[in-house]
Design a protein around this motif. Structure first.
Motif, short mmCIF file in Angstrom:
data_model
loop_
_atom_site.label_atom_id
_atom_site.label_comp_id
_atom_site.label_asym_id
_atom_site.label_seq_id
_atom_site.Cartn_x
_atom_site.Cartn_y
_atom_site.Cartn_z
N LYS A 1 44.01 -25.03 53.56
CA LYS A 1 44.88 -25.36 52.42
C LYS A 1 44.07 -25.75 51.19
O LYS A 1 44.48 -25.48 50.08
CB LYS A 1 45.84 -26.48 52.78
N ASP A 2 42.92 -26.40 51.42
CA ASP A 2 42.13 -26.83 50.27
C ASP A 2 41.55 -25.65 49.50
O ASP A 2 41.42 -25.70 48.27
CB ASP A 2 41.05 -27.82 50.67
N LEU A 3 41.24 -24.55 50.19
CA LEU A 3 40.73 -23.36 49.49
C LEU A 3 41.83 -22.74 48.63
O LEU A 3 41.60 -22.37 47.47
CB LEU A 3 40.21 -22.32 50.49
N PHE A 4 43.05 -22.66 49.16
CA PHE A 4 44.19 -22.18 48.38
C PHE A 4 44.33 -23.03 47.11
O PHE A 4 44.46 -22.52 46.01
CB PHE A 4 45.48 -22.25 49.21
N THR B 1 42.10 -24.99 45.63
CA THR B 1 40.96 -24.83 44.73
C THR B 1 41.09 -23.56 43.90
O THR B 1 40.84 -23.57 42.68
CB THR B 1 39.65 -24.79 45.54
N ARG B 2 41.52 -22.51 44.53
CA ARG B 2 41.67 -21.24 43.81
C ARG B 2 42.84 -21.28 42.83
O ARG B 2 42.75 -20.73 41.73
CB ARG B 2 41.79 -20.09 44.80
N LEU B 3 43.91 -21.95 43.21
CA LEU B 3 45.03 -22.12 42.29
C LEU B 3 44.58 -22.89 41.05
O LEU B 3 44.85 -22.49 39.92
CB LEU B 3 46.19 -22.84 42.99
N ARG B 4 43.88 -24.00 41.26
CA ARG B 4 43.40 -24.81 40.13
C ARG B 4 42.45 -24.00 39.24
O ARG B 4 42.56 -24.02 38.01
CB ARG B 4 42.69 -26.07 40.63
N LYS B 5 41.52 -23.28 39.87
CA LYS B 5 40.55 -22.48 39.12
C LYS B 5 41.25 -21.44 38.24
O LYS B 5 40.94 -21.29 37.06
CB LYS B 5 39.59 -21.80 40.09
N LEU B 6 42.20 -20.72 38.83
CA LEU B 6 42.93 -19.70 38.06
C LEU B 6 43.78 -20.33 36.96
O LEU B 6 43.85 -19.81 35.85
CB LEU B 6 43.80 -18.86 38.99
N GLU C 1 50.03 -31.38 44.48
CA GLU C 1 49.88 -31.42 45.94
C GLU C 1 49.26 -30.13 46.46
O GLU C 1 48.40 -30.17 47.35
CB GLU C 1 51.25 -31.65 46.61
N MET C 2 49.65 -28.99 45.90
CA MET C 2 49.06 -27.72 46.32
C MET C 2 47.58 -27.67 45.95
O MET C 2 46.75 -27.27 46.76
CB MET C 2 49.79 -26.54 45.66
N GLU C 3 47.27 -28.06 44.72
CA GLU C 3 45.88 -28.00 44.26
C GLU C 3 44.97 -28.95 45.05
O GLU C 3 43.77 -28.70 45.16
CB GLU C 3 45.80 -28.32 42.77
N ASN C 4 45.53 -30.01 45.58
CA ASN C 4 44.75 -30.96 46.36
C ASN C 4 44.77 -30.68 47.85
O ASN C 4 44.27 -31.46 48.65
CB ASN C 4 45.23 -32.39 46.08
#
Length: 93
Positions: free
Chosen positions: A4-7, A9-14, A38-41
């Motif tokens: 979940k943390d990779l998802f 991280t990628r959401l935040r980056k994009l 919550e998703m980004e974390n």
């Protein structure tokens, strides 16, 4: 293995690459800003429908968000007429 943390991280980056706020993405997905946080974390995920919207909006594959590839290759050519079928994502209506 999915993380979940990779998802997140990628959401935040994009999101930052596209100069969007958490509230912008929340509005796009029809959720509250704290859900994006919550998703980004890496504390929560999203539905397939919302994953589709994110992929369409950021023009990346679900494989990238899910960690199946590290290549955020575009789903479509940016210059294609009516490239986005999702009206809130800048496509033709």
């Amino acid at each position: 293995m999915f993380h979940k943390d990779l998802f997140g991280t990628r959401l935040r980056k994009l999101r930052k690459k596209h100069k969007r706020s958490q509230q912008d993405i929340a509005d796009l997905l029809g959720v509250k800003q704290n859900q994006i946080c919550e998703m980004e974390n890496g504390r929560t995920l999203t539905s397939f429908e919302r994953l589709y919207i994110l992929c369409d909006f950021f023009n990346v594959s679900a494989d990238y968000f899910l960690g199946l590839t590290n290549d955020p290759r575009p789903l479509r050519d940016e210059g294609a007429a009516g490239a986005s079928p999702h009206p809130t994502c800048g496509g033709s209506e």
